[in-house]
Motif scaffolding. Structure first.
Motif, PDB file in Angstrom:
ATOM      1  N   LEU A   1      10.170  -6.902 -18.062  1.00 21.70           N
ATOM      2  CA  LEU A   1      11.057  -6.788 -16.904  1.00 21.70           C
ATOM      3  C   LEU A   1      10.442  -7.452 -15.674  1.00 21.70           C
ATOM      4  CD1 LEU A   1      12.309  -3.110 -17.307  1.00 21.70           C
ATOM      5  CD2 LEU A   1      13.604  -5.207 -17.711  1.00 21.70           C
ATOM      6  N   GLY A   2       9.114  -7.309 -15.528  1.00 17.66           N
ATOM      7  CA  GLY A   2       8.438  -7.945 -14.414  1.00 17.66           C
ATOM      8  C   GLY A   2       8.569  -9.453 -14.465  1.00 17.66           C
ATOM      9  N   GLY A   3       8.491 -10.031 -15.659  1.00 13.70           N
ATOM     10  CA  GLY A   3       8.658 -11.468 -15.810  1.00 13.70           C
ATOM     11  C   GLY A   3      10.050 -11.923 -15.405  1.00 13.70           C
ATOM     12  N   VAL A   4      11.069 -11.168 -15.834  1.00 13.21           N
ATOM     13  CA  VAL A   4      12.455 -11.497 -15.478  1.00 13.21           C
ATOM     14  C   VAL A   4      12.649 -11.440 -13.964  1.00 13.21           C
ATOM     15  CG1 VAL A   4      14.868 -10.787 -15.669  1.00 13.21           C
ATOM     16  CG2 VAL A   4      13.385 -10.702 -17.685  1.00 13.21           C
ATOM     17  N   VAL A   5      12.204 -10.329 -13.359  1.00 11.62           N
ATOM     18  CA  VAL A   5      12.392 -10.135 -11.918  1.00 11.62           C
ATOM     19  C   VAL A   5      11.575 -11.149 -11.121  1.00 11.62           C
ATOM     20  CG1 VAL A   5      12.047  -8.512 -10.008  1.00 11.62           C
ATOM     21  CG2 VAL A   5      12.980  -7.707 -12.178  1.00 11.62           C
ATOM     22  N   SER A   6      10.375 -11.457 -11.589  1.00 13.17           N
ATOM     23  CA  SER A   6       9.547 -12.445 -10.899  1.00 13.17           C
ATOM     24  C   SER A   6      10.229 -13.807 -10.889  1.00 13.17           C
ATOM     25  CB  SER A   6       8.182 -12.544 -11.571  1.00 13.17           C
ATOM     26  OG  SER A   6       7.375 -13.509 -10.941  1.00 13.17           O
ATOM     27  N   MET A   7      10.791 -14.206 -12.011  1.00 12.73           N
ATOM     28  CA  MET A   7      11.438 -15.511 -12.111  1.00 12.73           C
ATOM     29  C   MET A   7      12.678 -15.584 -11.239  1.00 12.73           C
ATOM     30  SD  MET A   7      11.223 -18.472 -13.538  1.00 12.73           S
ATOM     31  CE  MET A   7      12.260 -19.926 -13.756  1.00 12.73           C
ATOM     32  N   MET A   8      13.453 -14.504 -11.189  1.00 10.24           N
ATOM     33  CA  MET A   8      14.759 -14.537 -10.534  1.00 10.24           C
ATOM     34  C   MET A   8      14.739 -14.063  -9.083  1.00 10.24           C
ATOM     35  SD  MET A   8      17.385 -13.378 -13.534  1.00 10.24           S
ATOM     36  CE  MET A   8      18.777 -14.039 -12.591  1.00 10.24           C
ATOM     37  N   ALA A   9      13.684 -13.330  -8.685  1.00 10.26           N
ATOM     38  CA  ALA A   9      13.702 -12.764  -7.336  1.00 10.26           C
ATOM     39  C   ALA A   9      12.347 -12.735  -6.648  1.00 10.26           C
ATOM     40  CB  ALA A   9      14.283 -11.350  -7.371  1.00 10.26           C
ATOM     41  N   ASN A  10      11.270 -13.132  -7.330  1.00  9.37           N
ATOM     42  CA  ASN A  10       9.921 -13.061  -6.745  1.00  9.37           C
ATOM     43  C   ASN A  10       9.626 -11.667  -6.196  1.00  9.37           C
ATOM     44  OD1 ASN A  10       8.896 -15.654  -7.210  1.00  9.37           O
ATOM     45  ND2 ASN A  10       9.918 -16.502  -5.426  1.00  9.37           N
ATOM     46  N   ALA A  11      10.061 -10.640  -6.921  1.00  6.76           N
ATOM     47  CA  ALA A  11       9.926  -9.272  -6.401  1.00  6.76           C
ATOM     48  C   ALA A  11       9.423  -8.312  -7.469  1.00  6.76           C
ATOM     49  CB  ALA A  11      11.275  -8.793  -5.860  1.00  6.76           C
ATOM     50  N   ALA A  12       8.526  -8.805  -8.336  1.00  5.04           N
ATOM     51  CA  ALA A  12       8.076  -7.991  -9.465  1.00  5.04           C
ATOM     52  C   ALA A  12       6.824  -7.182  -9.172  1.00  5.04           C
ATOM     53  CB  ALA A  12       7.827  -8.886 -10.681  1.00  5.04           C
ATOM     54  N   GLY A  13       6.357  -7.193  -7.924  1.00  2.44           N
ATOM     55  CA  GLY A  13       5.132  -6.471  -7.587  1.00  2.44           C
ATOM     56  C   GLY A  13       5.121  -5.019  -8.030  1.00  2.44           C
ATOM     57  N   PRO A  14       6.190  -4.233  -7.748  1.00  4.86           N
ATOM     58  CA  PRO A  14       6.186  -2.821  -8.167  1.00  4.86           C
ATOM     59  C   PRO A  14       6.066  -2.643  -9.677  1.00  4.86           C
ATOM     60  CG  PRO A  14       7.855  -3.189  -6.497  1.00  4.86           C
ATOM     61  CD  PRO A  14       7.344  -4.545  -6.887  1.00  4.86           C
ATOM     62  N   LEU A  15       6.702  -3.518 -10.459  1.00  9.44           N
ATOM     63  CA  LEU A  15       6.650  -3.400 -11.913  1.00  9.44           C
ATOM     64  C   LEU A  15       5.265  -3.745 -12.439  1.00  9.44           C
ATOM     65  CD1 LEU A  15      10.084  -5.018 -12.771  1.00  9.44           C
ATOM     66  CD2 LEU A  15       9.494  -2.613 -12.985  1.00  9.44           C
ATOM     67  N   PHE A  16       4.681  -4.832 -11.936  1.00 10.34           N
ATOM     68  CA  PHE A  16       3.340  -5.203 -12.370  1.00 10.34           C
ATOM     69  C   PHE A  16       2.325  -4.126 -11.982  1.00 10.34           C
ATOM     70  CE2 PHE A  16       4.419 -10.013 -12.107  1.00 10.34           C
ATOM     71  CZ  PHE A  16       5.097  -9.905 -13.304  1.00 10.34           C
ATOM     72  N   SER A  17       2.458  -3.625 -10.765  1.00  7.71           N
ATOM     73  CA  SER A  17       1.530  -2.589 -10.301  1.00  7.71           C
ATOM     74  C   SER A  17       1.651  -1.322 -11.138  1.00  7.71           C
ATOM     75  CB  SER A  17       1.797  -2.272  -8.827  1.00  7.71           C
ATOM     76  OG  SER A  17       1.529  -3.395  -8.020  1.00  7.71           O
ATOM     77  N   LEU A  18       2.888  -0.984 -11.511  1.00 11.70           N
ATOM     78  CA  LEU A  18       3.115   0.208 -12.327  1.00 11.70           C
ATOM     79  C   LEU A  18       2.373   0.105 -13.655  1.00 11.70           C
ATOM     80  CD1 LEU A  18       4.563   2.889 -12.791  1.00 11.70           C
ATOM     81  CD2 LEU A  18       6.579   1.605 -13.525  1.00 11.70           C
ATOM     82  N   PHE A  19       2.451  -1.051 -14.286  1.00 15.25           N
ATOM     83  CA  PHE A  19       1.735  -1.251 -15.541  1.00 15.25           C
ATOM     84  C   PHE A  19       0.227  -1.163 -15.342  1.00 15.25           C
ATOM     85  CE2 PHE A  19      -0.640  -4.074 -18.318  1.00 15.25           C
ATOM     86  CZ  PHE A  19      -0.277  -3.624 -19.571  1.00 15.25           C
ATOM     87  N   LEU A  20      -0.287  -1.864 -14.338  1.00 19.53           N
ATOM     88  CA  LEU A  20      -1.736  -1.943 -14.147  1.00 19.53           C
ATOM     89  C   LEU A  20      -2.332  -0.611 -13.712  1.00 19.53           C
ATOM     90  CD1 LEU A  20      -1.976  -5.434 -12.420  1.00 19.53           C
ATOM     91  CD2 LEU A  20      -2.655  -4.849 -14.758  1.00 19.53           C
ATOM     92  N   LEU A  21      -1.608   0.143 -12.907  1.00 21.20           N
ATOM     93  CA  LEU A  21      -2.121   1.437 -12.454  1.00 21.20           C
ATOM     94  C   LEU A  21      -2.325   2.398 -13.616  1.00 21.20           C
ATOM     95  CD1 LEU A  21      -0.063   1.977  -9.174  1.00 21.20           C
ATOM     96  CD2 LEU A  21      -2.545   1.712  -9.343  1.00 21.20           C
ATOM     97  N   GLU A  22      -1.496   2.284 -14.646  1.00 15.94           N
ATOM     98  CA  GLU A  22      -1.617   3.169 -15.796  1.00 15.94           C
ATOM     99  C   GLU A  22      -2.717   2.742 -16.767  1.00 15.94           C
ATOM    100  OE1 GLU A  22      -0.243   6.175 -16.506  1.00 15.94           O
ATOM    101  OE2 GLU A  22       0.327   5.998 -14.415  1.00 15.94           O
ATOM    102  N   GLN A  23      -3.405   1.643 -16.461  1.00 18.72           N
ATOM    103  CA  GLN A  23      -4.505   1.205 -17.329  1.00 18.72           C
ATOM    104  C   GLN A  23      -5.836   1.830 -16.917  1.00 18.72           C
ATOM    105  OE1 GLN A  23      -3.245  -0.494 -19.942  1.00 18.72           O
ATOM    106  NE2 GLN A  23      -1.371  -0.141 -18.749  1.00 18.72           N
ATOM    107  N   LYS A  24      -5.777   2.687 -15.885  1.00 21.94           N
ATOM    108  CA  LYS A  24      -6.964   3.427 -15.426  1.00 21.94           C
ATOM    109  C   LYS A  24      -8.112   2.492 -15.037  1.00 21.94           C
ATOM    110  CE  LYS A  24      -4.636   7.093 -16.433  1.00 21.94           C
ATOM    111  NZ  LYS A  24      -3.926   7.800 -15.350  1.00 21.94           N
TER     112      LYS A  24
END
Length: 242
Positions: A135-158
């Motif tokens: 989803l982050g890839g889709v949103v990044s390509m279409m809106a340059n607004a994928a920061g929250p999605l990428f951060s959500l994934f990375l934050l859960e990697q501890k």
């Protein structure tokens, strides 16, 4: 009287530089601002050189402590999302793009509000976590607004703080490099849009300087709410004119 395009791009550059080197989270605001002067998908191409420049600054600053194993799990689905987003972009007109962007901005704000009050325990499930990459890839390509999605994934990697910041910087850098040839093939990035991007460089440099030196003086919580309010206003403006 100053040209509207120049003022808009100067403000966009200022916000982009400030966001990259301070509290972040302002990506939702930048594209709607640029669309005041350039109301269509070409606004994505105008912004892309700015993101690549700030990405280069970021990866140079955070060239250590990168969790490559995390990136190798995350990036393939993000790449797939970028290509799917490119397919959607090729099939929509300017008015549809405006409506889509407004929807994405509101969705990202609602996601941020949810995460403020509820733990993201669902992200511990691999399928849910990796869906954020797609989803982050889709949103990044279409809106340059994928920061929250990428951060959500990375934050859960501890990850520890340094590793999180470095890994996030490299994720954005790699994905934005992938987007460059796709934007060119779609006609969104050209010599003409690159010339427009140059107009934003003074604002980008000033914003980066301010963000870097005044980060400690910014109240992150208050600033986050200010950006959400402004982003909501920008999104509703897009809906009114779509």
């Amino acid at each position: 009287m100053l040209d509207t395009s120049f003022v808009v791009l100067l403000i966009a550059g200022l916000i982009t530089g400030f966001s990259k080197f301070s509290v972040g989270g302002m990506g939702l605001l930048v594209l709607p601002i640029v669309m005041i002067a350039f109301p269509g998908p070409e606004a994505l191409g105008i912004l892309m050189p700015l993101y690549v420049i700030t990405d280069l600054m970021a990866v140079f600053s955070y060239k250590n402590h990168i969790a490559w194993s995390v990136l190798l799990r995350f990036l393939p689905l993000a790449f797939l999302g970028v290509f799917v987003g490119g397919h959607f972009l090729s099939g929509i007109d300017a008015s549809q793009f405006v409506y889509f962007l407004g929807t994405i901005v509101i969705a990202m704000i609602l996601l941020g509000l949810y995460l403020d009050f509820r733990p993201a325990g669902f992200m511990r499930k691999p399928a849910a976590a990796y869906s954020m990459g797609f989803l982050g890839g889709v949103v990044s390509m279409m809106a340059n607004a994928a920061g929250p999605l990428f951060s959500l994934f990375l934050l859960e990697q501890k990850l520890d703080k340094k590793t999180y910041v470095s890994t996030r910087a490299w994720a954005f850098f790699i994905i934005n490099l992938l987007k460059l040839p796709l934007y060119i093939s779609l006609g969104l990035l050209s010599v003409g849009t690159a010339k427009m991007s140059v107009m934003a460089l003074p604002g980008l440099l000033i914003g980066s300087f301010i963000g870097y030196h005044f980060l400690k003086k910014v109240n992150p919580v208050q600033f986050k709410w200010l950006i959400r309010i402004m982003s909501c206003m920008a999104a509703f403006k897009l809906f009114l004119f779509s």
